[in-house]
Design a protein around this motif. Sequence first.
Motif, PDB file in Angstrom:
ATOM      1  N   LEU A 148      45.274  48.446  35.799  1.00 47.82           N
ATOM      2  CA  LEU A 148      43.877  48.720  36.154  1.00 47.82           C
ATOM      3  C   LEU A 148      42.918  48.009  35.203  1.00 47.82           C
ATOM      4  O   LEU A 148      41.871  47.500  35.626  1.00 47.82           O
ATOM      5  CB  LEU A 148      43.617  50.223  36.138  1.00 47.82           C
ATOM      6  N   ASN A 151      42.874  44.270  36.155  1.00 44.24           N
ATOM      7  CA  ASN A 151      42.157  44.062  37.417  1.00 44.24           C
ATOM      8  C   ASN A 151      40.657  44.273  37.260  1.00 44.24           C
ATOM      9  O   ASN A 151      39.849  43.549  37.861  1.00 44.24           O
ATOM     10  CB  ASN A 151      42.703  44.997  38.490  1.00 44.24           C
ATOM     11  N   TYR A 152      40.277  45.264  36.443  1.00 44.58           N
ATOM     12  CA  TYR A 152      38.844  45.517  36.294  1.00 44.58           C
ATOM     13  C   TYR A 152      38.154  44.417  35.498  1.00 44.58           C
ATOM     14  O   TYR A 152      37.035  44.008  35.818  1.00 44.58           O
ATOM     15  CB  TYR A 152      38.600  46.881  35.637  1.00 44.58           C
ATOM     16  N   SER A 155      37.788  41.603  37.915  1.00 44.01           N
ATOM     17  CA  SER A 155      36.756  41.917  38.896  1.00 44.01           C
ATOM     18  C   SER A 155      35.368  41.786  38.284  1.00 44.01           C
ATOM     19  O   SER A 155      34.458  41.217  38.906  1.00 44.01           O
ATOM     20  CB  SER A 155      36.957  43.343  39.424  1.00 44.01           C
ATOM     21  N   ASP A 481      43.242  57.858  43.275  1.00 47.73           N
ATOM     22  CA  ASP A 481      43.514  56.531  43.816  1.00 47.73           C
ATOM     23  C   ASP A 481      42.304  55.645  43.533  1.00 47.73           C
ATOM     24  O   ASP A 481      41.307  55.676  44.255  1.00 47.73           O
ATOM     25  CB  ASP A 481      43.760  56.660  45.324  1.00 47.73           C
ATOM     26  N   HIS A 483      40.192  51.979  42.553  1.00 51.68           N
ATOM     27  CA  HIS A 483      40.125  50.535  42.770  1.00 51.68           C
ATOM     28  C   HIS A 483      38.924  50.010  42.009  1.00 51.68           C
ATOM     29  O   HIS A 483      37.863  50.658  41.970  1.00 51.68           O
ATOM     30  CB  HIS A 483      40.003  50.200  44.254  1.00 51.68           C
ATOM     31  N   CYS A 484      39.085  48.838  41.408  1.00 52.92           N
ATOM     32  CA  CYS A 484      38.051  48.320  40.515  1.00 52.92           C
ATOM     33  C   CYS A 484      36.722  48.035  41.201  1.00 52.92           C
ATOM     34  O   CYS A 484      35.683  47.948  40.532  1.00 52.92           O
ATOM     35  CB  CYS A 484      38.550  47.060  39.807  1.00 52.92           C
ATOM     36  N   ASN A 485      36.710  47.892  42.528  1.00 49.41           N
ATOM     37  CA  ASN A 485      35.462  47.617  43.234  1.00 49.41           C
ATOM     38  C   ASN A 485      34.809  48.874  43.806  1.00 49.41           C
ATOM     39  O   ASN A 485      33.737  48.789  44.408  1.00 49.41           O
ATOM     40  CB  ASN A 485      35.709  46.623  44.373  1.00 49.41           C
TER      41      ASN A 485
END
Length: 520
Positions: A148, A151-152, A155, A481, A483-485
């Motif tokens: 995470l 990915n962040y 992003s 759950d 997600h970076c977006n």
Amino acid sequence: MLSAKTTLLKSTPTLLSKRMQLRCFSHLPLTIPIKLPNGLEFEQPTGLFINNKNVPSKQGKTFEVINPSTEDEICHIYEGREDDVDIAVKAASDAFNNGSWSTIDPIYRGQALYKLAELIEKDKEIIASIESLDNGKAINSARGDVELVVNYLKSSAGMANKLDGRLIDSGSNYFNYTKREPLGVCGQIIPWNFPLLMWAWKIAPALITGNTVVLKTAESTPLSALYAAKYIPEAGIPPGVVNIVSGFGKIVGEAMTSHPLIKKIAFTGSTATGKHIYQNAAASLKKVTLELGGKSPNIIFADANLKKAVQNVITGIYYNSGEVCCAGSRVYVQESIYDELIEEIKAASEAVKVGDPFDETTFQGAQTSQMQLNKILKYVEIGKNEGAQLITGGERVGKKGYFVKPTIFGGVQEDMRIVKEEIFGPVVTISKFKTLDEVVQMANDSEYGLAAGIHTSNINTATKVADRLKAGTVWINTYNDFHCNVPFGGFNASGLGREMGTEALENYLQSKAVRCRLED
């Protein structure tokens, strides 16, 4: 960090003196070799990180870092004080004012963040192992955290093109535009439950928007942030842009929230401490974002896929040893399936592997501290005394390490403390409901509003309930759950502002309007 833990430390000096002793070790090396339980070896930075260098604290004080799985000392870390905060803030202020970061083309800031992500990704197994060692979480959970983080950062690097202003038409005699500018030095205070992930959630939006940072790690889990900081110079981030001061909330945190050169405070931790920070920061009109506590409802309708719903309950409450602000700690089950679900959730809870974080089959590792373990066990006793039915768990596991059995309470009343108050551990209450309106009312009957879960096969039910829940994040047929977006943050006593997504950028920007009269 400034958190519930910090608040408790103020009232329990004897425990502080036993487990988090401050000592003066001016000779403490700035890096020390550590061999991890899985055989990996690394050099752990012990100093403060200021101006892209690992440095000792001015007073030479250190504090002990404990392995929560064994209760053994890992190492000592230099302890920052008020004078160290001043030095770090000056470094951050100089870096902001010289324009080496704040005024460059945002694409170059994006490239540096992306490079930082790649460097962490290459070293991900050691970093995940450090997180497990320091925090006590299962190694697979720690690997998920590092993924995470990577990915962040990537992003956020891609958001360099999201910083535009706009043109405003007010007639042919004027040229009007806005531009969005960074705030300056940002103070960031992170918690102990997700040390590296919260480090990324804080620094990434601050950096991509051109700000500089002074960050305080949690006193019980400083290791991963200090280790990852070694990649900041290599990524091309200039000196002074990111500074890390390890220390205690009542000293470092207080100094940061009241410092005149810090323009914004971002905090993740308890609601009580968040309120204190908000009041401190208000004296100098700092911008403030707060990601605070929760007591999140997880709702299961009779038409849900029950097998998946049970797994989402387990993930919702036992993931990260239950030390999750958005944990699904209040489960509401429609009455026609209540008895069946109680048995299924009980069986699944008792099958959760609790133990050594470095065992690949472990799902629930140790609680992060003796204090947190004691708090959880105290709430178990409170639940029993209130008349709730202890269905399973509620006991410490073993005599060494801060482990506790996954715990379920049934037969609860909505006014019980175990239903109302954040326990921050693997303890869940299960209640029954009849109608949609009833469960919405029960779910919203809380001072918090961080997250919620809905389990149903009917999309109309799902969206109708999601619209009515007072929560910043609603998961449907899933839980925990991320997600970076997708933005994350709370309503009500769960905080102000958002992490992740483009929404996070707004926390670190201010708008300037330019109105130019044109000659006729």
